[in-house]
Design a protein around this motif. Structure first.
Motif, mmCIF file in Angstrom:
data_model
loop_
_atom_site.group_PDB
_atom_site.id
_atom_site.type_symbol
_atom_site.label_atom_id
_atom_site.label_comp_id
_atom_site.label_asym_id
_atom_site.label_seq_id
_atom_site.Cartn_x
_atom_site.Cartn_y
_atom_site.Cartn_z
ATOM 1 N N VAL A 43 -5.884 -8.329 -7.514
ATOM 2 C CA VAL A 43 -4.942 -8.002 -8.590
ATOM 3 C C VAL A 43 -4.767 -6.494 -8.707
ATOM 4 O O VAL A 43 -5.678 -5.708 -8.408
ATOM 5 N N SER A 44 -3.609 -6.090 -9.155
ATOM 6 C CA SER A 44 -3.320 -4.681 -9.394
ATOM 7 C C SER A 44 -3.806 -4.273 -10.777
ATOM 8 O O SER A 44 -3.826 -5.082 -11.702
ATOM 9 N N GLY A 45 -4.183 -3.009 -10.897
ATOM 10 C CA GLY A 45 -4.569 -2.466 -12.196
ATOM 11 C C GLY A 45 -6.034 -2.607 -12.520
ATOM 12 O O GLY A 45 -6.500 -2.081 -13.545
ATOM 13 N N GLU A 137 -5.708 -0.485 -23.010
ATOM 14 C CA GLU A 137 -4.904 -0.359 -21.788
ATOM 15 C C GLU A 137 -5.418 -1.291 -20.695
ATOM 16 O O GLU A 137 -4.627 -1.927 -19.981
ATOM 17 N N ALA A 138 -6.740 -1.395 -20.565
ATOM 18 C CA ALA A 138 -7.303 -2.298 -19.563
ATOM 19 C C ALA A 138 -6.992 -3.750 -19.902
ATOM 20 O O ALA A 138 -6.665 -4.555 -19.016
ATOM 21 N N TYR A 139 -7.104 -4.088 -21.178
ATOM 22 C CA TYR A 139 -6.777 -5.452 -21.608
ATOM 23 C C TYR A 139 -5.320 -5.786 -21.279
ATOM 24 O O TYR A 139 -5.017 -6.862 -20.743
ATOM 25 N N ALA A 140 -4.414 -4.854 -21.589
ATOM 26 C CA ALA A 140 -2.989 -5.074 -21.312
ATOM 27 C C ALA A 140 -2.765 -5.253 -19.817
ATOM 28 O O ALA A 140 -1.960 -6.100 -19.391
ATOM 29 N N ALA A 141 -3.480 -4.483 -18.987
ATOM 30 C CA ALA A 141 -3.341 -4.624 -17.542
ATOM 31 C C ALA A 141 -3.785 -6.013 -17.092
ATOM 32 O O ALA A 141 -3.188 -6.607 -16.178
ATOM 33 N N THR A 821 -10.561 -9.066 -7.686
ATOM 34 C CA THR A 821 -10.851 -7.891 -6.856
ATOM 35 C C THR A 821 -9.683 -6.929 -6.939
ATOM 36 O O THR A 821 -8.522 -7.352 -6.901
ATOM 37 N N PRO A 822 -9.972 -5.619 -7.057
ATOM 38 C CA PRO A 822 -8.864 -4.645 -7.101
ATOM 39 C C PRO A 822 -8.020 -4.721 -5.831
ATOM 40 O O PRO A 822 -8.562 -4.757 -4.713
ATOM 41 N N LYS A 823 -6.726 -4.748 -5.996
ATOM 42 C CA LYS A 823 -5.816 -4.778 -4.859
ATOM 43 C C LYS A 823 -5.592 -3.352 -4.373
ATOM 44 O O LYS A 823 -5.277 -2.461 -5.162
ATOM 45 N N SER A 824 -5.779 -3.157 -3.096
ATOM 46 C CA SER A 824 -5.540 -1.829 -2.539
ATOM 47 C C SER A 824 -4.035 -1.596 -2.437
ATOM 48 O O SER A 824 -3.277 -2.465 -2.000
#
Length: 825
Positions: A43-45, A137-141, A821-824
């Protein structure tokens, strides 16, 4: 004839097949939005890998090396299960329901546009501290990551309701979370309604003593006499305005609750000296309107400050009530007086100006466009004064007490543009002990609450929220609308948080609140003249003081207690001249039915048990009794008192200050006594019970009337769908029991349970992982999910699930684990 029959059979078969295909198609589309809890996703963000482990009750346990990623995971989990709830709450706060639901919600939108809480939420973003803003901001992401997944993978629009309503979803932003917190303030605030009702009642009664009968001060030292409302505006001519007053219609999506349903709750804590195991205990059950799904959503967050678990409200990155390893916190409605109605005088030569202490001044005006589904948009011109936004006459019937040439405005702490309540909640959640939590609570503005705390060694309770600083010489003392142009009536900011009541490390070892009056202080430090309870607190005191030491089990017992102190007090007074006084009466006669009812009530202990007939007989009797007593004096205004007013009935039947005069019916030539009214009211109740239930008195059952109404606020009124989305349950308890099940009070089913504990939690800090909790429905908002109502039967039976921070216990029989997992890029 055979040919016709064959063709009819073929047509019927085709229709059946088409119906089956249609049902299967609907099910397929709806099921596409059922979330998959066992998967891996890039996922992004996201800033760090995150795991969302869902236990057997579908409670997400969220783990990551970074706090921001944990809040991302909470936003993602909320959106998986409660997307529809979140979007509807956001639209409500924005005043944009009519874009989806048409003109039916237009009155709600109009009123919320006047309050402009979404703009206030947007301006409050900058007031949050850096940690809270990062969490927002993290929650919104996280929310937006789930929205992107829904769009990219065609996951049924995210919720089945999205197929029925065209409700486009914009990305989530930090101000959306703050707006939902402000929306809760709308739902929990009722002082403006109380002020207006007191003024209307004052205009209907020509005797201040009779006003005090019906709207009495809570037990304790009373306030000094107020001026008669009519005397403030001697030439107003209120009579015609009372007759033509109209209130806003009550829509299921409206956050404006009827009087008596604005907020309630229970919370209590025991210090080690009063605990059987030597550790602190805390119990909390916040009361809100029942819905399906419940407004609460259970979650566990593993933060750098430690694990926290409890109840959230989807849309906000907070554990609002719950516990960590070292601290438990609970909330109850404080009833702090945070609202005032001001009557503003218009300039007779320019109605765009209003009177101030310094002369006439222009309104602050703004235009707002409301889009309406299938109808042309409308443009509102909204006005504000120094005291607050101008209200429509329909708001709580304020038009009935607004003289010609005047308008009403509302002062309210929730309209603060730099609201730091979100930061306060964030830091309370991360606090390690009572002192940390009390320090964090100073940032809290609205809605005002009583914060009950327990760490491993101590207990405390503090009222949190901004307390308006009213001048000592204010003419109405905040109890009735006041003249807005007088300096003596206007707010002078807020008192410091240190002025709010607090009870820290009490010597008796027990602290608690049932929305009762907390203390007696002189105005303007009085906190409030209106409180939510004068009855449940008596039962709570008896249960707490009846044991030297408490345990988790005794706290559960108190949460689930269904004994009505009100019934035990009121019945002997009302029936004093009726017990065992009747002569033998033939079977089937009204006199015989009255005897049977009285015999049942004479042996009743006041238990509001769902399986008994006595609670229903008692509730129906008191309803007809109060109506008979007040209707001839108040006329249509009597409808504003749909629930039993116990202090009023007690004053009348004890004839306090001559209150027995209420029993005489003004419109009749006879002089009725209270015993006459009691007898006639019981007969009225028995006739009604026979008409509605058509059974013998002994076969009546309280639970048949006191049915919990966990209704879907949108689909719950659709004829076919309501059978699938509404959850109805027979329940015990009542208006005045600790296991509170507030009744509707109006309509053909006045005893339905519509407002109760949507969450219950009991925390034991001797063994924190033995703590327990429950919500009233289930974790999922999807009607096809098994987690839509799987907790409902446990809730009804007074059962709980474990509140553990042990990952091993969470993994046992888990529903699944989502790995993000963070998307590159």
């Amino acid at each position: 004839m055979l040919l016709v029959f064959r063709w009819l059979l073929r047509i019927a078969s085709v229709l059946v097949v088409l119906s089956v295909i249609a049902v299967m198609g609907v099910y397929y589309l709806a099921s596409r939005s059922l979330p998959d809890y066992d998967k891996a996703l890039d996922v992004s963000g996201l800033t760090a890998p995150t795991r969302i482990l869902r236990d057997h009750s579908n409670v997400p346990h969220i783990f990551s090396e970074e706090d921001a990623a944990v809040f991302f995971g909470l936003g993602y989990a909320h959106t998986q299960d409660r997307l529809w709830q979140m979007t509807v709450m956001r639209r409500t706060a924005q005043g944009r329901l009519s874009e989806v639901f048409g003109s039916a919600t237009l009155p709600v939108d109009k009123l919320l546009r006047r309050f402009d809480i979404y703009s206030l939420a947007r301006s409050s973003v900058a007031a949050q501290d850096a940690e809270t803003l990062a969490a927002l901001e993290a929650y919104a992401a996280g929310v937006n990551a789930r929205l992107a997944e829904i769009n990219e993978s065609a996951l049924g629009r995210g919720a089945p309701e999205m197929f029925l309503f065209n409700a486009p979803i914009s990305p989530w932003r930090p101000e959306d979370s703050i707006a939902i917190l402000k929306l809760m303030a709308v739902q929990l605030s009722g002082h403006a309604a109380d002020e207006i009702l007191r003024a209307r009642t004052s205009l209907s009664l020509d005797n201040d003593t009779r006003l005090k009968d019906l709207l009495p001060d809570m037990p304790g030292t009373g306030v000094a006499a107020l001026p008669a409302y009519a005397s403030l505006f001697p030439s107003a001519g209120f009579g015609t305005q009372i007759a033509r007053a109209k209130s806003l219609p009550q829509h299921p999506l409206s956050p404006f609750q009827p009087r008596g349903l604005a907020g309630a709750s229970n919370a209590w804590a025991a210090a080690p000296s009063r605990s059987a195991t030597g550790g602190t205990l805390l119990a909390n059950d916040p009361h809100l309107g029942l819905t399906a799904p419940a407004i609460w959503y259970l979650a566990r967050l593993e933060l750098s400050s430690g694990g926290v678990i409890g109840a959230t409200i989807p849309g906000m990155p907070l554990i609002l009530v719950g516990r960590s390893e070292s601290l438990g916190w609970g909330l109850t409605s404080s009833y702090l007086d945070d609202q005032d109605i001001f009557i503003e005088e218009l300039n007779p030569n320019n109605r765009e100006e209003y009177r101030t202490p310094d002369g006439y001044k222009p309104f602050v005006s703004r235009r707002s466009i409301i889009k309406i589904k299938d109808e042309p948009s409308i443009t509102l011109t909204l006005h504000s004064t120094d005291n607050g936004p101008v209200l429509p006459p329909s708001f709580r019937n304020v038009g009935a007490v607004t003289p010609a040439g005047h308008v009403a405005a509302l002062a309210w702490t929730a309209l603060e543009p730099n609201d730091t309540s979100m930061s306060a909640g964030f830091h309370i959640m991360r606090a390690q002990n009572i002192d940390d939590a009390l320090t964090a609570s100073a940032l809290y503005i609205a809605p005002s609450q009583n914060l009950t705390l327990a760490d491993k060694d101590n207990i405390a309770m503090k009222t949190i929220g901004a307390m308006p600083r009213r001048p000592a010489e204010a003419e109405s003392k905040g109890r009735i609308p006041s003249r807005g142009w007088l300096t003596q009536n206007r707010w002078q900011g807020y008192f410091p948080a240190t002025a709010n009541p607090e009870f820290i490390r009490p010597t008796g070892g027990i602290v608690g609140n049932t929305n009762n009056k907390l203390l007696e202080r002189p105005f303007p430090l009085h906190v409030s003249y209106e409180w939510g309870d004068s009855q449940r607190i008596q039962r709570w005191q008896r249960l707490m003081q009846g044991r030297k030491a408490h345990s988790r089990e005794s706290f559960v017992e108190a949460q689930l207690d269904i004994t009505s102190t009100t019934a035990r007090t009121i019945l002997p007074l009302v029936a004093a001249d009726l017990w065992f006084t009747g002569e033998a009466a033939p079977e089937g006669t009204p006199e015989r039915r009255r005897q049977i009812a009285l015999n049942l009530l004479a042996g009743w202990t006041g238990s509001m048990n769902e399986h008994l007939p006595e609670p229903l007989i008692y509730a129906a009797w008191m309803r007809f009794l109060q109506e008979r007593i007040i209707k001839d004096e108040l006329g249509p205004l009597a409808e504003e008192f749909p629930h039993l007013e116990p202090l009023f009935i007690e004053r009348v039947f004890r004839n306090i200050d001559g209150a027995g005069v209420w029993c005489n019916i003004i419109q009749s030539s006879a002089t009725e006594t209270c015993a006459d009214i009691a007898r006639m009211s019981l007969d009225d109740a028995l006739v009604w019970l026979n008409e509605v239930y058509g059974t013998s008195i002994e076969a009546l059952r309280w639970g048949d009337a006191h049915e919990a109404t966990h209704d879907h606020p949108v689909l719950g009124e659709v004829s076919v769908l309501r059978h699938f989305v509404n959850i109805r349950q027979s329940t015990s308890g009542g208006d005045n029991t600790l296991m509170r099940g507030r009744t509707r009070g109006t309509g053909p089913e006045p005893f339905q349970n519509v407002h109760a504990a949507g969450y219950r939690g009991v925390y034991d800090f001797t063994d924190p992982d033995s703590s327990i909790f429950i919500t009233s429905t289930g974790q999922s908002g999807h009607p096809l999910s098994r987690h839509y109502d799987d907790l409902a039967q446990l809730w009804r039976r007074g059962e709980y699930i474990t509140m553990s921070l042990d990952e091993g216990l969470a993994r046992a029989a888990s529903v699944g684990e989502t790995v993000l997992t963070p998307k590159s890029d």
